[in-house]
Scaffold this motif. Sequence first.
Motif, short mmCIF file in Angstrom:
data_model
loop_
_atom_site.label_atom_id
_atom_site.label_comp_id
_atom_site.label_asym_id
_atom_site.label_seq_id
_atom_site.Cartn_x
_atom_site.Cartn_y
_atom_site.Cartn_z
N ASN A 145 -3.07 21.08 81.06
CA ASN A 145 -1.89 21.04 80.20
C ASN A 145 -2.13 21.91 78.96
O ASN A 145 -3.03 21.62 78.17
N PRO A 146 -1.37 22.96 78.78
CA PRO A 146 -1.60 23.83 77.61
C PRO A 146 -1.37 23.13 76.29
O PRO A 146 -1.94 23.52 75.26
N HIS A 147 -0.54 22.08 76.28
CA HIS A 147 -0.30 21.34 75.03
C HIS A 147 -1.57 20.64 74.56
O HIS A 147 -1.81 20.54 73.35
N LEU A 148 -2.37 20.14 75.49
CA LEU A 148 -3.63 19.51 75.10
C LEU A 148 -4.57 20.52 74.45
O LEU A 148 -5.26 20.20 73.48
N THR A 150 -3.63 23.19 72.84
CA THR A 150 -3.06 23.52 71.53
C THR A 150 -3.38 22.44 70.51
O THR A 150 -3.75 22.73 69.36
N VAL A 151 -3.25 21.16 70.91
CA VAL A 151 -3.56 20.06 69.99
C VAL A 151 -5.03 20.06 69.61
O VAL A 151 -5.40 19.86 68.44
#
Length: 249
Positions: A145-148, A150-151
């Motif tokens: 997941n790219p959001h992980l 980024t976070v």
Amino acid sequence: MSVVAARGALLVALLVLWEIVGRASNPLLSVPPSAVLPALRDLLLLRSYPDLPASVLLTQREIAVAYGLAVVVGLACGFALGFNRLIGSAYGPMLAALYAVPAVVWYPSLMLFFGLDAASKIAFGFLLGFFPVTLAVLAGIRQVNPHLVTVARAYGAGPLSVFGRVMVPAMLFTLVAGLRTGLALAVIGVIVGEILGSKRGMGALINHAYGLLRTADYVALVLVTLMLVVGSDVVASLAERRARKWSES
């Protein structure tokens, strides 16, 4: 009925069926388990094939080298394809297409290039093991997941921390499955290569017994080889369970 009891009942039924069919068939082409057991005993006691231990060790070494190369090269190529979108988009479909080609068609070329020694068997095992490892790494990276990521970066995590704490757990199942498949195919590649053209190794012994119509010895050698294959899969299964526990902890 428990799983063990069900498996045992199925095994007994298959052995009984094998005994019936073997006794009714041509003894040169088919043998019952009652004839295989003495041949297996003589084989393990090194009476029929005294060079069995050397052949087993040679096949194991070839498998280890082929699988080691497949893992190293496969991981390197998989990460290169996964972390670079341009390279992955350009060469990922090509690898998938080559993986779909029946691998046995490559063996004559490998035999001509590397000869009949261990190198061609190692190359064939490497070729079979390379594709699933590479494609598993590529698929594992793409499912992160790219959001992980980024976070994690927003909280100050460095590249190594992002890779070890975010990407590896997310892609672990796919990666381990690819490594397990690569091991199975590397084992198959080496043994098939020995059967198709080799003077040493378990495949060569199987080919020798088959060519002389020593059917009982042939089946006994196949059983020993099967134990080798199952043993490698058991080791891979244990590694997969440990990786799963590590990712869930």
